[in-house]
Write an enzyme that holds these catalytic residues in place. Structure first.
Site, PDB file in Angstrom:
ATOM      1  N   GLU A   1      -3.187 -41.356 -19.958  1.00 55.87           N
ATOM      2  CA  GLU A   1      -2.496 -40.250 -20.622  1.00 55.87           C
ATOM      3  C   GLU A   1      -3.297 -38.967 -20.414  1.00 55.87           C
ATOM      4  O   GLU A   1      -4.275 -38.716 -21.134  1.00 55.87           O
ATOM      5  CB  GLU A   1      -2.379 -40.517 -22.127  1.00 55.87           C
ATOM      6  CG  GLU A   1      -1.571 -41.745 -22.479  1.00 55.87           C
ATOM      7  CD  GLU A   1      -0.964 -41.633 -23.880  1.00 55.87           C
ATOM      8  OE1 GLU A   1       0.248 -41.791 -23.992  1.00 55.87           O
ATOM      9  OE2 GLU A   1      -1.699 -41.348 -24.857  1.00 55.87           O
TER      10      GLU A   1
ATOM     11  N   GLU B   1      -5.751 -38.280 -29.240  1.00 61.85           N
ATOM     12  CA  GLU B   1      -5.691 -37.586 -30.539  1.00 61.85           C
ATOM     13  C   GLU B   1      -6.666 -38.202 -31.538  1.00 61.85           C
ATOM     14  O   GLU B   1      -7.116 -37.532 -32.465  1.00 61.85           O
ATOM     15  CB  GLU B   1      -4.245 -37.606 -31.068  1.00 61.85           C
ATOM     16  CG  GLU B   1      -3.354 -36.676 -30.251  1.00 61.85           C
ATOM     17  CD  GLU B   1      -1.874 -37.038 -30.265  1.00 61.85           C
ATOM     18  OE1 GLU B   1      -1.470 -37.940 -31.018  1.00 61.85           O
ATOM     19  OE2 GLU B   1      -1.123 -36.406 -29.501  1.00 61.85           O
TER      20      GLU B   1
ATOM     21  N   ASN C   1       4.934 -44.688 -29.362  1.00 57.54           N
ATOM     22  CA  ASN C   1       3.879 -44.323 -30.308  1.00 57.54           C
ATOM     23  C   ASN C   1       4.463 -43.262 -31.247  1.00 57.54           C
ATOM     24  O   ASN C   1       4.637 -42.117 -30.855  1.00 57.54           O
ATOM     25  CB  ASN C   1       2.680 -43.769 -29.525  1.00 57.54           C
ATOM     26  CG  ASN C   1       1.593 -43.247 -30.445  1.00 57.54           C
ATOM     27  OD1 ASN C   1       1.643 -43.428 -31.666  1.00 57.54           O
ATOM     28  ND2 ASN C   1       0.595 -42.598 -29.856  1.00 57.54           N
TER      29      ASN C   1
ATOM     30  N   SER D   1       4.514 -36.583 -22.219  1.00 57.46           N
ATOM     31  CA  SER D   1       5.798 -35.896 -22.007  1.00 57.46           C
ATOM     32  C   SER D   1       6.791 -36.714 -21.190  1.00 57.46           C
ATOM     33  O   SER D   1       7.579 -36.157 -20.417  1.00 57.46           O
ATOM     34  CB  SER D   1       5.582 -34.510 -21.381  1.00 57.46           C
ATOM     35  OG  SER D   1       4.872 -33.675 -22.283  1.00 57.46           O
TER      36      SER D   1
ATOM     37  N   GLY E   1       2.537 -34.037 -25.421  1.00 54.42           N
ATOM     38  CA  GLY E   1       3.219 -33.165 -26.365  1.00 54.42           C
ATOM     39  C   GLY E   1       3.367 -31.737 -25.875  1.00 54.42           C
ATOM     40  O   GLY E   1       3.740 -30.845 -26.629  1.00 54.42           O
TER      41      GLY E   1
ATOM     42  N   HIS F   1      -6.700 -43.463 -28.435  1.00 55.20           N
ATOM     43  CA  HIS F   1      -5.752 -42.386 -28.106  1.00 55.20           C
ATOM     44  C   HIS F   1      -6.496 -41.056 -28.130  1.00 55.20           C
ATOM     45  O   HIS F   1      -7.371 -40.839 -28.969  1.00 55.20           O
ATOM     46  CB  HIS F   1      -4.596 -42.369 -29.118  1.00 55.20           C
ATOM     47  CG  HIS F   1      -3.474 -41.490 -28.659  1.00 55.20           C
ATOM     48  ND1 HIS F   1      -3.516 -40.130 -28.771  1.00 55.20           N
ATOM     49  CD2 HIS F   1      -2.300 -41.789 -28.052  1.00 55.20           C
ATOM     50  CE1 HIS F   1      -2.402 -39.620 -28.254  1.00 55.20           C
ATOM     51  NE2 HIS F   1      -1.647 -40.602 -27.816  1.00 55.20           N
TER      52      HIS F   1
ATOM     53  N   LYS G   1       3.144 -41.982 -33.767  1.00 58.87           N
ATOM     54  CA  LYS G   1       2.117 -41.073 -34.316  1.00 58.87           C
ATOM     55  C   LYS G   1       2.311 -40.923 -35.821  1.00 58.87           C
ATOM     56  O   LYS G   1       2.744 -41.865 -36.486  1.00 58.87           O
ATOM     57  CB  LYS G   1       2.131 -39.740 -33.561  1.00 58.87           C
ATOM     58  CG  LYS G   1       2.024 -39.951 -32.046  1.00 58.87           C
ATOM     59  CD  LYS G   1       1.755 -38.709 -31.260  1.00 58.87           C
ATOM     60  CE  LYS G   1       1.645 -39.056 -29.777  1.00 58.87           C
ATOM     61  NZ  LYS G   1       1.336 -37.915 -28.930  1.00 58.87           N
TER      62      LYS G   1
HETATM   63  P1  13P Z   1       4.356 -37.298 -25.818  1.00 58.22           P
HETATM   64  O1  13P Z   1       5.279 -38.267 -25.163  1.00 58.22           O
HETATM   65  O2  13P Z   1       4.904 -36.702 -27.082  1.00 58.22           O
HETATM   66  O3  13P Z   1       3.813 -36.288 -24.862  1.00 58.22           O
HETATM   67  O4  13P Z   1       3.085 -38.159 -26.320  1.00 58.22           O
HETATM   68  C1  13P Z   1       2.499 -39.055 -25.441  1.00 58.22           C
HETATM   69  C2  13P Z   1       1.530 -39.860 -26.193  1.00 58.22           C
HETATM   70  O5  13P Z   1       0.543 -39.354 -26.692  1.00 58.22           O
HETATM   71  C3  13P Z   1       1.808 -41.297 -26.363  1.00 58.22           C
HETATM   72  O6  13P Z   1       0.721 -41.963 -26.893  1.00 58.22           O
END
Ligand code: 13P
Length: 263
Positions: free
Chosen positions: A180, A97, A9, A226, A186, A95, A11
């Site tokens: 997640e 976010e 992803n 992560s 992150g 997601h 982002k």
């Molecule tokens: P990170 O791997 O940067 O923690 O993000 C995970 C994520 O949100 C994947 O959708």
């Protein structure tokens, strides 16, 4: 046996030039395996470019979000028909976010009302994707406050039930879910492998209860948060973890290739 699935992803990262460089570098070291599917999910404006870069490879393409209408006066939205047209095989839905739930607290709390998803909006997105034969990757996961309050299991179960109830088992066959934990996204705080496995087991049992054995047994359940080359293998060893949804590490070709290799 379920094939593993590793999805990157990206982002809100990468220009067309950056996306091209990343895909080309990754393809330089990627050794396809029949039992490991690999998906990249660029931003909308890079989908077409990435599609052309991966067209003669086993890599699959995914969107990061979708709107549920097929077309119309919906300024700024992207429809399942548009994703199908560009060749997307998968699409991330819900997601954290996009739900306004951030592990690192990077967003001004006053802006959080701009990030809205409900069970109904997610349900509509999933139905619309299935109509276009695009596989949804439904993300679920608890915040740190919810975990500290002992509510992690209940939150995840409620997110799955709220979104998927009412969908026929035949529609849910092949669906992908990504556990997640918001606090691990992150932040560098990875969920312990056994706990990630336990939570993915809860995801599978909830799916079984909502649909049937076939759906639950074949569904791929990913862990995200992560994931890095040095922790991926232990997480992927868990029986209910069928791969990963990778954020930051998917922006580095070598790291992403190592995570794919770990699968
Ligand atoms: P990170 O791997 O940067 O923690 O993000 C995970 C994520 O949100 C994947 O959708």
């Amino acid at each position: 046996m379920r094939a593993k699935l590793i999805a990157g992803n990206w982002k809100m990262h990468l220009t067309l030039a950056g996306a091209t460089a990343l895909v080309e570098e990754f393809l330089g070291s990627y050794r396809p395996k029949p039992d490991v599917d690999v998906v990249v999910c660029p931003g909308f404006v890079a989908l077409s470019k990435v599609r052309s870069l991966i067209k003669d490879t086993p890599l699959k393409l995914g969107g990061q979000d979708v709107f549920w209408e097929e077309e119309g006066a919906f300024t700024g939205k992207v429809s399942p028909a548009m994703l199908a047209d560009v060749g997307a095989d998968y699409c991330i839905v819900g997601h954290s976010e996009a739900r306004g739930r951030f592990g690192g607290g990077q967003v001004d709390p006053n802006l959080l009302p701009f990030f809205v998803e409900t069970h109904e909006s997610l349900h509509q997105k999933i139905e619309a994707l299935l109509y276009r034969a695009i596989t949804p990757i439904l993300c679920i996961g608890e915040t740190l406050a919810e975990r500290d309050a002992g509510r992690a299991d209940a939150v995840v179960e409620q997110q799955i039930r709220g979104t998927l109830q009412g969908l026929e088992p035949s529609a849910l066959f092949g669906v992908v879910l990504a556990y997640e934990p918001v606090w691990a996204i992150g932040t560098g705080k990875v969920c312990e492998a056994e706990e990630a496995g336990r939570m993915c087991g809860i995801v599978r049992e909830t799916l079984r209860d909502l649909s049937d054995d076939d759906v639950a047994t074949t569904a791929r359940i990913l862990y995200g948060g992560s994931l890095k080359p040095d922790n991926a293998y232990a997480v992927f060893q868990q029986p209910d973890v069928d791969g990963g949804l990778v954020g930051g590490a998917s922006l580095n070709a070598a790291s992403f290739a190592q995570i794919v290799h770990a699968a």
